[in-house]
Design a protein around this motif. Structure first.
Motif, PDB file in Angstrom:
ATOM      1  N   GLN A  24      38.225  45.688  35.387  1.00  0.00           N
ATOM      2  CA  GLN A  24      39.060  44.839  34.494  1.00  0.00           C
ATOM      3  C   GLN A  24      40.499  45.653  34.443  1.00  0.00           C
ATOM      4  O   GLN A  24      40.568  46.725  34.952  1.00  0.00           O
ATOM      5  CB  GLN A  24      38.662  45.121  33.016  1.00  0.00           C
ATOM      6  CG  GLN A  24      37.345  44.542  32.650  1.00  0.00           C
ATOM      7  CD  GLN A  24      37.264  43.230  32.258  1.00  0.00           C
ATOM      8  OE1 GLN A  24      37.812  42.680  31.114  1.00  0.00           O
ATOM      9  NE2 GLN A  24      36.918  42.252  33.079  1.00  0.00           N
ATOM     10  N   VAL A  25      41.403  44.617  34.522  1.00  0.00           N
ATOM     11  CA  VAL A  25      42.916  45.153  34.576  1.00  0.00           C
ATOM     12  C   VAL A  25      43.184  45.720  33.105  1.00  0.00           C
ATOM     13  O   VAL A  25      42.522  45.446  32.235  1.00  0.00           O
ATOM     14  CB  VAL A  25      43.880  44.090  35.154  1.00  0.00           C
ATOM     15  CG1 VAL A  25      43.515  43.620  36.523  1.00  0.00           C
ATOM     16  CG2 VAL A  25      43.833  43.053  34.092  1.00  0.00           C
ATOM     17  N   LYS A  26      44.418  46.464  32.766  1.00  0.00           N
ATOM     18  CA  LYS A  26      44.743  47.143  31.759  1.00  0.00           C
ATOM     19  C   LYS A  26      45.891  46.220  31.289  1.00  0.00           C
ATOM     20  O   LYS A  26      46.884  46.207  31.926  1.00  0.00           O
ATOM     21  CB  LYS A  26      44.847  48.387  32.001  1.00  0.00           C
ATOM     22  CG  LYS A  26      45.484  49.041  30.516  1.00  0.00           C
ATOM     23  CD  LYS A  26      45.608  50.506  30.775  1.00  0.00           C
ATOM     24  CE  LYS A  26      46.056  51.180  29.232  1.00  0.00           C
ATOM     25  NZ  LYS A  26      46.315  52.656  29.342  1.00  0.00           N
ATOM     26  N   PRO A  27      45.552  45.350  30.235  1.00  0.00           N
ATOM     27  CA  PRO A  27      46.735  44.647  29.746  1.00  0.00           C
ATOM     28  C   PRO A  27      47.955  45.610  29.330  1.00  0.00           C
ATOM     29  O   PRO A  27      47.612  46.415  28.746  1.00  0.00           O
ATOM     30  CB  PRO A  27      46.342  43.668  28.619  1.00  0.00           C
ATOM     31  CG  PRO A  27      44.884  43.740  28.856  1.00  0.00           C
ATOM     32  CD  PRO A  27      44.643  45.096  29.422  1.00  0.00           C
ATOM     33  N   VAL A  28      49.311  45.029  29.246  1.00  0.00           N
ATOM     34  CA  VAL A  28      50.373  45.644  28.718  1.00  0.00           C
ATOM     35  C   VAL A  28      51.039  44.653  27.396  1.00  0.00           C
ATOM     36  O   VAL A  28      50.516  43.669  27.381  1.00  0.00           O
ATOM     37  CB  VAL A  28      51.160  46.023  29.573  1.00  0.00           C
ATOM     38  CG1 VAL A  28      50.845  47.199  30.488  1.00  0.00           C
ATOM     39  CG2 VAL A  28      51.813  45.100  30.514  1.00  0.00           C
ATOM     40  N   ASN A  81      40.732  39.126  33.109  1.00  0.00           N
ATOM     41  CA  ASN A  81      39.490  39.819  32.890  1.00  0.00           C
ATOM     42  C   ASN A  81      38.527  38.902  32.124  1.00  0.00           C
ATOM     43  O   ASN A  81      37.242  39.420  32.422  1.00  0.00           O
ATOM     44  CB  ASN A  81      40.158  40.797  31.478  1.00  0.00           C
ATOM     45  CG  ASN A  81      40.707  41.976  31.843  1.00  0.00           C
ATOM     46  OD1 ASN A  81      40.753  42.492  33.144  1.00  0.00           O
ATOM     47  ND2 ASN A  81      41.548  42.530  31.193  1.00  0.00           N
ATOM     48  N   GLU A  82      38.923  37.829  31.467  1.00  0.00           N
ATOM     49  CA  GLU A  82      37.769  37.045  31.121  1.00  0.00           C
ATOM     50  C   GLU A  82      37.085  36.300  32.332  1.00  0.00           C
ATOM     51  O   GLU A  82      35.681  36.253  32.369  1.00  0.00           O
ATOM     52  CB  GLU A  82      38.548  35.721  30.384  1.00  0.00           C
ATOM     53  CG  GLU A  82      37.442  34.804  29.921  1.00  0.00           C
ATOM     54  CD  GLU A  82      38.047  33.776  29.025  1.00  0.00           C
ATOM     55  OE1 GLU A  82      37.304  32.799  28.616  1.00  0.00           O
ATOM     56  OE2 GLU A  82      39.295  33.813  28.649  1.00  0.00           O
ATOM     57  N   ILE A  83      37.880  35.824  33.470  1.00  0.00           N
ATOM     58  CA  ILE A  83      37.228  35.602  34.656  1.00  0.00           C
ATOM     59  C   ILE A  83      36.248  36.535  35.320  1.00  0.00           C
ATOM     60  O   ILE A  83      35.235  36.155  35.630  1.00  0.00           O
ATOM     61  CB  ILE A  83      38.515  35.034  35.754  1.00  0.00           C
ATOM     62  CG1 ILE A  83      39.171  34.031  35.201  1.00  0.00           C
ATOM     63  CG2 ILE A  83      37.750  34.712  37.116  1.00  0.00           C
ATOM     64  CD1 ILE A  83      40.337  33.536  36.045  1.00  0.00           C
ATOM     65  N   LEU A  84      36.719  37.569  35.635  1.00  0.00           N
ATOM     66  CA  LEU A  84      35.831  38.536  36.034  1.00  0.00           C
ATOM     67  C   LEU A  84      34.460  38.949  34.898  1.00  0.00           C
ATOM     68  O   LEU A  84      33.599  39.317  35.516  1.00  0.00           O
ATOM     69  CB  LEU A  84      36.556  40.040  36.007  1.00  0.00           C
ATOM     70  CG  LEU A  84      37.814  39.960  37.298  1.00  0.00           C
ATOM     71  CD1 LEU A  84      38.576  41.292  36.960  1.00  0.00           C
ATOM     72  CD2 LEU A  84      37.450  39.565  38.456  1.00  0.00           C
ATOM     73  N   ARG A  85      34.845  39.023  33.766  1.00  0.00           N
ATOM     74  CA  ARG A  85      33.732  39.194  32.957  1.00  0.00           C
ATOM     75  C   ARG A  85      32.698  38.050  32.960  1.00  0.00           C
ATOM     76  O   ARG A  85      31.396  38.219  33.359  1.00  0.00           O
ATOM     77  CB  ARG A  85      34.034  39.361  31.514  1.00  0.00           C
ATOM     78  CG  ARG A  85      34.521  40.794  31.011  1.00  0.00           C
ATOM     79  CD  ARG A  85      34.643  40.691  29.440  1.00  0.00           C
ATOM     80  NE  ARG A  85      35.564  39.729  28.798  1.00  0.00           N
ATOM     81  CZ  ARG A  85      36.831  39.857  28.812  1.00  0.00           C
ATOM     82  NH1 ARG A  85      37.374  41.139  29.080  1.00  0.00           N
ATOM     83  NH2 ARG A  85      37.637  38.918  28.169  1.00  0.00           N
ATOM     84  N   ALA A  86      33.163  36.822  33.020  1.00  0.00           N
ATOM     85  CA  ALA A  86      32.103  35.867  33.424  1.00  0.00           C
ATOM     86  C   ALA A  86      31.526  35.895  34.574  1.00  0.00           C
ATOM     87  O   ALA A  86      30.357  35.404  34.621  1.00  0.00           O
ATOM     88  CB  ALA A  86      32.979  34.470  33.446  1.00  0.00           C
ATOM     89  N   LYS A  87      31.916  36.435  35.703  1.00  0.00           N
ATOM     90  CA  LYS A  87      31.331  36.643  37.034  1.00  0.00           C
ATOM     91  C   LYS A  87      30.418  37.921  36.836  1.00  0.00           C
ATOM     92  O   LYS A  87      29.651  38.196  37.749  1.00  0.00           O
ATOM     93  CB  LYS A  87      32.391  36.748  37.837  1.00  0.00           C
ATOM     94  CG  LYS A  87      33.081  35.472  38.186  1.00  0.00           C
ATOM     95  CD  LYS A  87      34.121  35.670  39.448  1.00  0.00           C
ATOM     96  CE  LYS A  87      34.789  34.398  39.713  1.00  0.00           C
ATOM     97  NZ  LYS A  87      33.807  33.328  40.409  1.00  0.00           N
TER      98      LYS A  87
END
Length: 345
Positions: free
Chosen positions: A188-192, A176-182
């Motif tokens: 975003q994926v949903k963590p478990v 998710n951090e990589i996607l936000r940086a882009k």
């Protein structure tokens, strides 16, 4: 020239308008497309108009709630919207977000943190038994595969075990951090509880469209990673039950697509290229809710008999036809390796 009834009525309307409003109006009216889908558009503007009309008709016929973004590339390489229908609504992405998962993993490869040939362990505990993909049918665990093997299954046969294998090298929080940086704040994926596992999460039609456009523009990943993704999504092994269904083999090779489904959702997103490899149509289609027909039957139907898939089949054929006479000379070219079947040996 053969003139059918609908075209004749259209020409008659043009003539009547000219008689009443003068020669300037005649010229303007004659430049308008006749509502005849056998006439192939000759400009990006006319292609957009055709696609918007077909989208409106087919989505209405299918029922459900649609959130979509479709663009057609202008000659200067600029994607111009043809359809913006609730394009900023946050929706369940389902397997369409496997493109985002692949982008995050490949970003780490581009930075030298991973390699496609490194191996990941496939244990019986990590194998998804949901029936999607091929790992669940293997029956021989523990084993190991390369990360490239996992990624190929992620993007072609949409294997959910491949999602978990990607999570081993790119945990949910990092992904998710990589996607936000882009710039993808909604994709975003949903963590478990397990940091290496996640549900595929959410997106918006506009963000998915942007991700695909940045992919083909070469600003999302390296050139090598870009071609890796596009080669997989355009392969004969990739999804064929939606936009690609009524296309011939050569046409299918010009469509990079990824579908996603779960519960009542039926989604698909991708890019249509011209014969020179220029990206001409980018589409991001998310549909859910109550579709036409029997709700119980629709809920468990993931094939082309589902109303949403029938709509995408019709739209796919029309989108390819709509841009068959136009190109974008300045857009980046992406050549697809020729399909070469064999008979074993």
């Amino acid at each position: 020239m053969t003139i059918n009834r609908r075209r004749a009525l259209g020409l008659g309307t043009v003539a009547a308008a000219g008689a009443m409003l003068g020669s300037t109006t005649i010229a303007a009216a004659q430049s308008e497309p006749v509502d005849d889908e056998s006439v192939i558009p000759t400009s990006a503007a006319l292609a957009r108009r055709r696609i918007e009309r077909v989208y409106r008709r087919e989505s209405l016929r299918a029922g459900g709630t649609w959130s979509s973004f479709i663009s057609v590339t202008d000659p200067d390489g600029t994607p111009v919207p043809a359809v913006e229908a609730e394009a900023d609504r946050v929706v369940e992405a389902y397997s369409v977000n496997k493109i985002a998962v692949a982008a995050a993993v490949l970003d780490k490869i581009d930075r030298g943190l991973l390699t496609l040939d490194q191996r990941v362990e496939v244990t019986s505990a990590i194998v998804s038994k949901d029936g999607d993909g091929i790992f669940g049918f293997d029956g021989a665990y523990p084993s190991s595969v390369t990360l490239g093997h996992a990624m190929a299954n992620l993007l072609t046969v949409s294997d959910n075990t491949a999602v978990r294998l990607c999570g081993l090298v790119c945990p949910a929080a990092e992904l998710n951090e990589i996607l936000r940086a882009k710039g993808f704040t909604h994709t975003q994926v949903k963590p478990v509880a397990n940091p290496n596992r996640f549900f595929l999460g959410k997106t918006t039609p506009r963000e998915t469209h942007t991700m695909l456009r940045r992919l083909v523009d070469g600003t999302l990943l390296s050139a090598a990673s870009t071609e890796y993704v596009l080669t997989l999504l355009r392969s004969m092994s990739a999804f064929t039950d939606g936009v690609r269904l009524e296309l011939n083999s050569a046409e299918r090779g010009r469509v990079a697509t990824k579908a996603g489904w779960f519960a009542d959702g039926r989604n698909e997103a991708g890019v249509i290229f011209d014969t020179a490899g220029k990206p001409m149509v980018t589409y991001s289609l998310f549909a859910s809710g109550e579709f036409r027909g029997d709700p119980a039957e629709n809920l468990n139907d993931y094939s082309t008999t589902h109303p949403a898939l029938r709509a995408r089949v019709a739209l796919g054929r029309k989108m390819v036809d709509a841009v068959s006479r136009i190109t974008a000379s300045t857009a980046r070219t992406h050549h697809q390796p020729a399909y070469q079947p064999s008979n074993g040996g």
